[in-house]
Design a protein around this motif. Structure first.
Motif, PDB file in Angstrom:
ATOM      1  N   HIS A 134      -2.182  14.756 -10.343  1.00 11.27           N
ATOM      2  CA  HIS A 134      -0.915  15.429 -10.061  1.00 11.27           C
ATOM      3  C   HIS A 134       0.257  14.525 -10.421  1.00 11.27           C
ATOM      4  O   HIS A 134       0.150  13.294 -10.474  1.00 11.27           O
ATOM      5  N   GLY A 135       1.394  15.133 -10.669  1.00  5.00           N
ATOM      6  CA  GLY A 135       2.502  14.416 -11.288  1.00  5.00           C
ATOM      7  C   GLY A 135       3.441  13.670 -10.380  1.00  5.00           C
ATOM      8  O   GLY A 135       4.299  12.919 -10.867  1.00  5.00           O
ATOM      9  N   ARG A 136       3.315  13.818  -9.067  1.00  2.33           N
ATOM     10  CA  ARG A 136       4.298  13.230  -8.162  1.00  2.33           C
ATOM     11  C   ARG A 136       4.433  11.704  -8.300  1.00  2.33           C
ATOM     12  O   ARG A 136       5.561  11.191  -8.249  1.00  2.33           O
ATOM     13  N   PRO A 137       3.351  10.922  -8.482  1.00  4.21           N
ATOM     14  CA  PRO A 137       3.522   9.466  -8.559  1.00  4.21           C
ATOM     15  C   PRO A 137       4.350   8.992  -9.752  1.00  4.21           C
ATOM     16  O   PRO A 137       4.864   7.873  -9.742  1.00  4.21           O
ATOM     17  N   PHE A 138       4.517   9.819 -10.769  1.00  5.25           N
ATOM     18  CA  PHE A 138       5.219   9.390 -11.972  1.00  5.25           C
ATOM     19  C   PHE A 138       6.737   9.493 -11.842  1.00  5.25           C
ATOM     20  O   PHE A 138       7.467   8.929 -12.658  1.00  5.25           O
ATOM     21  N   THR A 193       0.823  -1.210   0.000  1.00  8.42           N
ATOM     22  CA  THR A 193       0.000   0.000   0.000  1.00  8.42           C
ATOM     23  C   THR A 193       0.857   1.260   0.000  1.00  8.42           C
ATOM     24  O   THR A 193       0.350   2.351  -0.251  1.00  8.42           O
ATOM     25  N   ALA A 194       2.152   1.110   0.280  1.00  5.04           N
ATOM     26  CA  ALA A 194       3.027   2.280   0.357  1.00  5.04           C
ATOM     27  C   ALA A 194       3.617   2.658  -1.000  1.00  5.04           C
ATOM     28  O   ALA A 194       4.333   3.644  -1.111  1.00  5.04           O
ATOM     29  N   ARG A 195       3.331   1.882  -2.029  1.00  7.03           N
ATOM     30  CA  ARG A 195       3.905   2.176  -3.351  1.00  7.03           C
ATOM     31  C   ARG A 195       3.317   3.488  -3.892  1.00  7.03           C
ATOM     32  O   ARG A 195       2.223   3.890  -3.516  1.00  7.03           O
ATOM     33  N   ARG A 196       4.070   4.145  -4.757  1.00  3.79           N
ATOM     34  CA  ARG A 196       3.527   5.345  -5.394  1.00  3.79           C
ATOM     35  C   ARG A 196       2.510   4.912  -6.446  1.00  3.79           C
ATOM     36  O   ARG A 196       2.767   4.004  -7.249  1.00  3.79           O
ATOM     37  N   PRO A 213       4.230   4.298 -12.725  1.00  2.00           N
ATOM     38  CA  PRO A 213       4.621   3.872 -11.374  1.00  2.00           C
ATOM     39  C   PRO A 213       4.428   2.385 -11.114  1.00  2.00           C
ATOM     40  O   PRO A 213       5.148   1.807 -10.296  1.00  2.00           O
ATOM     41  N   ASP A 214       3.494   1.741 -11.815  1.00  2.00           N
ATOM     42  CA  ASP A 214       3.284   0.313 -11.575  1.00  2.00           C
ATOM     43  C   ASP A 214       4.432  -0.538 -12.113  1.00  2.00           C
ATOM     44  O   ASP A 214       4.630  -1.667 -11.658  1.00  2.00           O
ATOM     45  N   PHE A 215       5.186  -0.032 -13.087  1.00  2.00           N
ATOM     46  CA  PHE A 215       6.408  -0.721 -13.494  1.00  2.00           C
ATOM     47  C   PHE A 215       7.356  -0.792 -12.306  1.00  2.00           C
ATOM     48  O   PHE A 215       7.902  -1.849 -11.983  1.00  2.00           O
ATOM     49  N   ALA A 216       7.561   0.344 -11.645  1.00  2.00           N
ATOM     50  CA  ALA A 216       8.473   0.393 -10.502  1.00  2.00           C
ATOM     51  C   ALA A 216       8.002  -0.530  -9.386  1.00  2.00           C
ATOM     52  O   ALA A 216       8.802  -1.276  -8.801  1.00  2.00           O
ATOM     53  N   ALA A 217       6.701  -0.502  -9.090  1.00  2.00           N
ATOM     54  CA  ALA A 217       6.172  -1.336  -8.012  1.00  2.00           C
ATOM     55  C   ALA A 217       6.355  -2.818  -8.323  1.00  2.00           C
ATOM     56  O   ALA A 217       6.666  -3.617  -7.433  1.00  2.00           O
ATOM     57  N   THR A 218       6.166  -3.195  -9.580  1.00  2.00           N
ATOM     58  CA  THR A 218       6.307  -4.601  -9.966  1.00  2.00           C
ATOM     59  C   THR A 218       7.756  -5.051  -9.871  1.00  2.00           C
ATOM     60  O   THR A 218       8.049  -6.163  -9.407  1.00  2.00           O
ATOM     61  N   PHE A 219       8.690  -4.208 -10.301  1.00  2.00           N
ATOM     62  CA  PHE A 219      10.113  -4.539 -10.173  1.00  2.00           C
ATOM     63  C   PHE A 219      10.506  -4.655  -8.708  1.00  2.00           C
ATOM     64  O   PHE A 219      11.255  -5.559  -8.317  1.00  2.00           O
TER      65      PHE A 219
END
Length: 502
Positions: free
Chosen positions: A452-456, A119-122, A233-239
């Motif tokens: 907003h752009g922060r999660p990217f 749940t802490a992922r961007r 951001p889901d690419f990062a979370a998956t890695f």
């Protein structure tokens, strides 16, 4: 309550909700079934008369009659001569009583058992009630006025035929629907310059499921995962979940720069046709350079080719996969963006040995995507409804993008990125002292939704002036008014500090 309930059920026990989107008939059916099961109503108990229940609920007596008749057919009610309707002796099942629950002094320490806090992922957050906002500039949401509901219902009816049902009801042993796979191989992929056989295609629950399968199979802890920044951001979370180290490459005007890849690259996640979120397109010579490096340094590429259908300005560039002569590109596609996000039908294309393993991994999780939904989608594609839908979308999005672009011209906002071929969103930069997260909060109070752009960003600028404006979900006639509100809120001052987490 249930064991002592004899005689007649009171009308007050049943209810409907006028705010519920379900039909009155469906709501009443659900209410009656729930009451019978939860109260463990005895067989022979009389139901309220159709007139009594209709008067109590303020609905048509015909609606109540139709519900009662349907429940007779299902075995919940019986029609008793001169007694109206009663609870049947054939009620499908009744709930058992609850046994005493054992209590223990030692609670489960979930922080110790769960290896990661997912749940802490961007992540990109969108309110569930976004349709209640008058100016929703959200990406990836569908406009129901552009969808041919009659055609979809016709395809669903075809898929529910007796012959079709027998085929779809059988256990397919992790295999996918041949109608859908055939269309993808014969029509969808050739439009991207890709040639693939059925054994090289796997149906997934949307693109995200395909990305997860690919990363889980290919991740190596001793090699680096590379992705664009800003990026999906889901690419990062998956890695991260696969415990693969990540190297972020700044996204230039030509997308990901191949020369910036580290020597120990193992996987590259890229959106070459339409970078997330900027819309940047990677030129053909950069794509060839990336593939040459993949061959030289022995790494693989995951290509997310989302939204290529939204090409109303110019034809989309050929997919990276179409240039791949060595089988190093795993191609991810989806129908959810073009049709509706709740569809969750995507596909993965790769060499047969990889797809075989991906099918086996998917089988461990969910066997396959629901067969009926695959078949309905396959018919919608094969009967030409999909292509007609795309034509409508392209024209509507072309007009909306033009309106949005013109509305932004005399504002302090700058278009920092836009898909060359079209797309359904713009990447916007506000004045440098504006933080888009705080700005988004202020706008939501005024009925305007932005992303907003922060999660990217892996490490977002502080403040982060970037945000995304989608135009797939907002009517054209509301765009100009929404931009005026954005300008007015901006001129009134933002205030506040950017959030520490997103």
């Amino acid at each position: 309550m249930g064991e002592n309930l004899v005689g007649r059920l009171s009308s007050e026990m049943f209810f409907i909700d006028r705010a519920d989107r379900r039909s009155l008939q469906m709501q009443l059916t659900s209410s009656i079934v729930s009451t019978i099961l939860e109260a463990r109503t005895r067989s022979g108990t009389r139901m309220p008369s159709t007139r009594q229940l209709a008067d109590h609920l303020g609905i048509s007596r015909l609606t109540v009659t139709l519900v009662y008749q349907d429940l007779v057919a299902q075995g919940y009610l019986d029609s008793a001569p001169r007694s109206g309707f009663v609870v049947s002796q054939k009620v499908p099942h009744r709930r058992i009583g609850r046994e005493d629950v054992l209590s223990f002094s030692q609670p489960v320490d979930w922080g110790r058992w769960l290896k990661q806090d997912l749940t802490a992922r961007r992540r990109i957050a969108k309110p569930l009630d976004w349709r209640s906002y008058p100016y929703p500039f959200l990406y990836g949401q569908a406009d129901p006025t552009l969808f041919d509901h009659a055609a979809w219902r016709d395809c669903a009816r075809r898929a529910l035929g007796a012959r079709e049902f027998t085929d779809l009801a059988d256990e397919r042993m992790a295999m996918d629907d041949p109608v859908l796979v055939d269309f993808i191989c014969r029509n969808t992929l050739p439009r991207r310059g890709i040639r693939a056989r059925p054994e090289e295609v796997l149906i997934t629950l949307g693109a995200q499921n395909g990305i997860w399968l690919a990363v889980q199979l290919l991740a190596r802890k001793d090699r680096v995962a590379v992705m664009e920044d800003p990026g999906f951001p889901d690419f990062a979370a998956t890695f991260q979940f696969a415990q693969m180290p990540i190297h972020y490459v700044p996204c230039t005007d030509e997308g990901l720069e191949p020369s910036s890849l580290p020597h120990d690259t193992g996987l590259v996640a890229v959106t070459p046709s339409h970078s997330i979120p900027t819309g940047t397109t990677m030129p053909i010579h950069k794509r060839r350079e990336l593939l040459t490096m993949a061959d030289k340094h022995d790494f693989l590429v995951i290509e997310d080719d989302y939204e290529f259908e939204m090409s109303f300005l110019e034809p989309p560039s050929p997919a990276l996969k179409s240039l791949d002569g060595a089988g190093r590109v795993i191609y991810i596609g989806s129908f959810s963006k073009a049709l509706f996000p709740g569809l969750r039908i995507g596909y993965v294309v790769g060499p047969a040995p990889f797809i075989e393993q991906a099918r086996a991994l998917r089988a461990m999780m969910l066997r396959h995507a629901p067969g009926h939904m695959q078949r309905v989608t396959g018919y919608f594609l094969a009967l030409g409804h999909y292509d007609a839908h795309i034509v409508r979308l392209r024209e509507a999005f072309r007009q909306r993008r033009e309106t949005l672009t013109h509305a932004l011209e005399k504002t302090p906002f700058r278009i920092a990125g836009a898909a060359r071929h079209g797309g359904s969103s713009l990447w916007i930069e506000a004045p440098e002292d504006v933080d888009s997260a705080a700005f988004a909060e202020r706008l939501a109070v005024n009925g305007v939704l932005i992303e907003h752009g922060r999660p990217f960003f892996a490490d977002p600028p502080n403040p982060c002036p970037f945000f995304r404006l989608g135009y797939s979900s907002i009517a054209e006639e509301k765009i100009e008014a929404g931009v005026k509100i954005m300008t007015r809120v901006l001129s009134s001052g933002i205030g506040g500090q950017p959030k520490d987490s997103v």
